[in-house]
Write a protein that holds these residues in place. Structure first.
Motif, PDB file in Angstrom:
ATOM      1  N   THR A   1      64.494  25.272  19.175  1.00  0.00           N
ATOM      2  CA  THR A   1      64.302  26.722  19.186  1.00  0.00           C
ATOM      3  C   THR A   1      63.263  27.147  18.161  1.00  0.00           C
ATOM      4  OG1 THR A   1      66.624  26.978  19.833  1.00  0.00           O
ATOM      5  CG2 THR A   1      65.489  28.926  19.007  1.00  0.00           C
ATOM      6  N   GLU A   2      63.322  26.545  16.975  1.00  0.00           N
ATOM      7  CA  GLU A   2      62.302  26.838  15.950  1.00  0.00           C
ATOM      8  C   GLU A   2      60.914  26.447  16.436  1.00  0.00           C
ATOM      9  OE1 GLU A   2      61.209  25.653  11.305  1.00  0.00           O
ATOM     10  OE2 GLU A   2      63.008  24.853  12.281  1.00  0.00           O
ATOM     11  N   MET A   3      60.817  25.302  17.066  1.00  0.00           N
ATOM     12  CA  MET A   3      59.530  24.878  17.616  1.00  0.00           C
ATOM     13  C   MET A   3      59.028  25.870  18.667  1.00  0.00           C
ATOM     14  SD  MET A   3      58.691  21.372  19.708  1.00  0.00           S
ATOM     15  CE  MET A   3      57.203  21.235  20.689  1.00  0.00           C
ATOM     16  N   ALA A   4      59.948  26.432  19.444  1.00  0.00           N
ATOM     17  CA  ALA A   4      59.553  27.364  20.502  1.00  0.00           C
ATOM     18  C   ALA A   4      58.963  28.644  19.930  1.00  0.00           C
ATOM     19  CB  ALA A   4      60.755  27.676  21.395  1.00  0.00           C
ATOM     20  N   TYR A   5      59.651  29.271  18.959  1.00  0.00           N
ATOM     21  CA  TYR A   5      59.104  30.549  18.473  1.00  0.00           C
ATOM     22  C   TYR A   5      57.858  30.331  17.606  1.00  0.00           C
ATOM     23  CZ  TYR A   5      62.000  30.008  14.155  1.00  0.00           C
ATOM     24  OH  TYR A   5      62.596  29.580  12.994  1.00  0.00           O
TER      25      TYR A   5
ATOM     26  N   ALA B   1      48.352  24.234  20.148  1.00  0.00           N
ATOM     27  CA  ALA B   1      49.263  25.124  19.430  1.00  0.00           C
ATOM     28  C   ALA B   1      50.689  24.612  19.483  1.00  0.00           C
ATOM     29  CB  ALA B   1      49.180  26.534  20.021  1.00  0.00           C
ATOM     30  N   LEU B   2      51.095  24.083  20.639  1.00  0.00           N
ATOM     31  CA  LEU B   2      52.446  23.542  20.773  1.00  0.00           C
ATOM     32  C   LEU B   2      52.607  22.266  19.943  1.00  0.00           C
ATOM     33  CD1 LEU B   2      55.075  24.198  22.224  1.00  0.00           C
ATOM     34  CD2 LEU B   2      54.340  22.722  24.093  1.00  0.00           C
ATOM     35  N   VAL B   3      51.565  21.427  19.910  1.00  0.00           N
ATOM     36  CA  VAL B   3      51.614  20.215  19.079  1.00  0.00           C
ATOM     37  C   VAL B   3      51.694  20.590  17.604  1.00  0.00           C
ATOM     38  CG1 VAL B   3      50.281  18.196  18.361  1.00  0.00           C
ATOM     39  CG2 VAL B   3      50.445  18.779  20.776  1.00  0.00           C
ATOM     40  N   GLY B   4      50.915  21.574  17.189  1.00  0.00           N
ATOM     41  CA  GLY B   4      50.981  22.025  15.808  1.00  0.00           C
ATOM     42  C   GLY B   4      52.331  22.600  15.444  1.00  0.00           C
ATOM     43  N   ALA B   5      52.942  23.339  16.370  1.00  0.00           N
ATOM     44  CA  ALA B   5      54.287  23.867  16.120  1.00  0.00           C
ATOM     45  C   ALA B   5      55.307  22.743  15.994  1.00  0.00           C
ATOM     46  CB  ALA B   5      54.685  24.822  17.244  1.00  0.00           C
ATOM     47  N   ALA B   6      55.140  21.688  16.797  1.00  0.00           N
ATOM     48  CA  ALA B   6      56.048  20.540  16.691  1.00  0.00           C
ATOM     49  C   ALA B   6      55.910  19.856  15.338  1.00  0.00           C
ATOM     50  CB  ALA B   6      55.767  19.550  17.821  1.00  0.00           C
ATOM     51  N   LEU B   7      54.674  19.690  14.865  1.00  0.00           N
ATOM     52  CA  LEU B   7      54.468  19.096  13.545  1.00  0.00           C
ATOM     53  C   LEU B   7      55.050  19.981  12.454  1.00  0.00           C
ATOM     54  CD1 LEU B   7      50.806  17.751  13.868  1.00  0.00           C
ATOM     55  CD2 LEU B   7      52.920  16.427  13.847  1.00  0.00           C
ATOM     56  N   LEU B   8      54.855  21.291  12.586  1.00  0.00           N
ATOM     57  CA  LEU B   8      55.375  22.221  11.589  1.00  0.00           C
ATOM     58  C   LEU B   8      56.894  22.219  11.558  1.00  0.00           C
ATOM     59  CD1 LEU B   8      54.083  24.270   9.605  1.00  0.00           C
ATOM     60  CD2 LEU B   8      54.516  26.043  11.306  1.00  0.00           C
TER      61      LEU B   8
END
Length: 375
Positions: free
Chosen positions: A43-47, A280-287
């Motif tokens: 969920t965190e990765m999604a937002y 952007a989705l890959v960066g969110a996954a890393l974050l």
């Protein structure tokens, strides 16, 4: 039939719809194979991915740098908290839509005010927004809760959702996974809209303004309108992300929307690749996952909890520097460039008019002779 399928696949909307459907199928499979803790992380990765998707269009396609997307997420989060906490409770889908609309209105005001700014001047204006806007919660304590913030009471999962989930998966749907499904459905819808918008005439205008403002203006593109429209779309995505974040965390407070959040989103966009929704989705996954992985690795090496937690930002910074040096276009851009080089190596493009191997080789075909010369 094959021609019709190929013609349909060449349509941008068709490709995006097929990709979205495949993404939803993968979502169901993944969500049913993880526990509630991983569902919260997803969920965190999604937002974060929703907010990073809007930011990568603003920075990558239009060339504007924003350091205030954390504040825009705060607008969506507080709007959702005000709608969900009171009775009667507004449905979650309606709350997300209204929070997105409220943030869009704020984006129109800020974008119109900053339409003449660009580069570091726009970054400075949005930096002031990131510092000042969350402080409004301290001024309006009675409505926004002050430093303590607003607690959300997420409604019970509707009965038809529980029955549908049990019919499809054969398992009961927990509250954490219910919020995770809402978050990822929101991400799919937002990315579908952003992807089609980026390939439309509006997206081409954004790229033209980014590449050459003088040429774009000579072509009849209004620079101010292009900048404002890009900022408004990016703000709407940030509002949707903030709304989902409020539902996931169940607490909306000023400490959750500091400058660190805005810088983290910009870092995720740079890591994944500017202008790419996949990046952007890959960066969110890393974050989302990299700090926890580094912390667990530090703990397994004998470090205490504090030292292991301090190790995560260091490794994250090293990864960021390496990506900037080795893959200036981000991880996704670097992978795409490597794939193109590999394809070019396997199937080199022969310039027109050049002599190929078959042309240069002598022909071994028998030479036809007349009947009189045949021996």
């Amino acid at each position: 039939m094959r021609r019709l399928a190929a013609a349909a696949w060449r349509i941008t909307l068709t490709r995006h719809l097929v990709t979205a459907a495949a993404g939803l199928l993968v979502l169901v499979v993944v969500m049913e194979s993880v526990d509630d803790f991983r569902a919260v992380q997803l969920t965190e990765m999604a937002y974060l991915g929703i907010a990073a998707g809007g930011l990568t269009l603003l920075t990558g396609l239009n060339g504007q740098i924003s350091l205030g997307h954390g504040a825009l997420m705060a607008v969506g989060a507080y709007t959702t908290a005000l709608l969900v906490s009171d009775d009667p409770v507004v449905p979650l889908v309606v709350a997300i839509v209204l929070a997105t609309a409220a943030t869009t209105a704020v984006g129109v005001l800020i974008g119109a005010a900053a339409a003449r700014l660009r580069g570091p001047y726009l970054a400075g204006a949005t930096l002031a927004l990131a510092v000042a806007l969350p402080g409004l919660a301290l001024h309006f304590k009675g409505t926004l809760g002050g430093e303590q913030g607003l607690r959300l009471r997420v409604p019970e999962t509707p009965g038809w959702v529980l029955e549908t989930a049990f019919f499809i998966t054969g398992h009961d749907l927990t509250r954490s996974k219910y919020v995770a499904y809402i978050a990822w459905l929101t991400l799919v819808v937002v990315y579908l809209l952003l992807a089609n918008l980026a390939r439309s005439r509006v997206g081409r205008r954004w790229r033209a303004v980014r590449d050459d403002e003088v040429a774009a203006e000579l072509a009849g593109i209004h620079l101010g309108r292009a900048r404002v429209s890009a900022f408004v779309v990016s703000a709407a995505a940030a509002g949707a992300a903030g709304s989902v974040m409020a539902l996931a965390v169940r607490l909306t407070a000023p400490t959750g929307f500091t400058l660190t959040l805005s810088l983290g989103l910009l870092t995720a966009v740079v890591l994944g690749g500017l202008g790419s929704l996949t990046g952007a989705l890959v960066g969110a996954a890393l974050l989302t996952f990299l700090p926890s992985v580094i912390t667990d690795a530090g703990t397994s090496m004998g470090l205490d909890d504090i030292a292991a937690a301090e190790l995560a930002p260091l490794v994250y910074g090293v990864v960021l520097v390496l990506v900037i040096l080795l893959a200036p276009r981000g991880l996704v851009g670097g992978i795409e460039a490597g794939w193109r080089r590999l394809r070019h190596h396997r199937h080199p493009v022969v310039p027109p008019g050049s002599i190929t191997t078959s042309d240069a080789a002598p022909s071994r075909a028998p030479v036809a002779t007349s009947k009189g010369d045949s021996r």
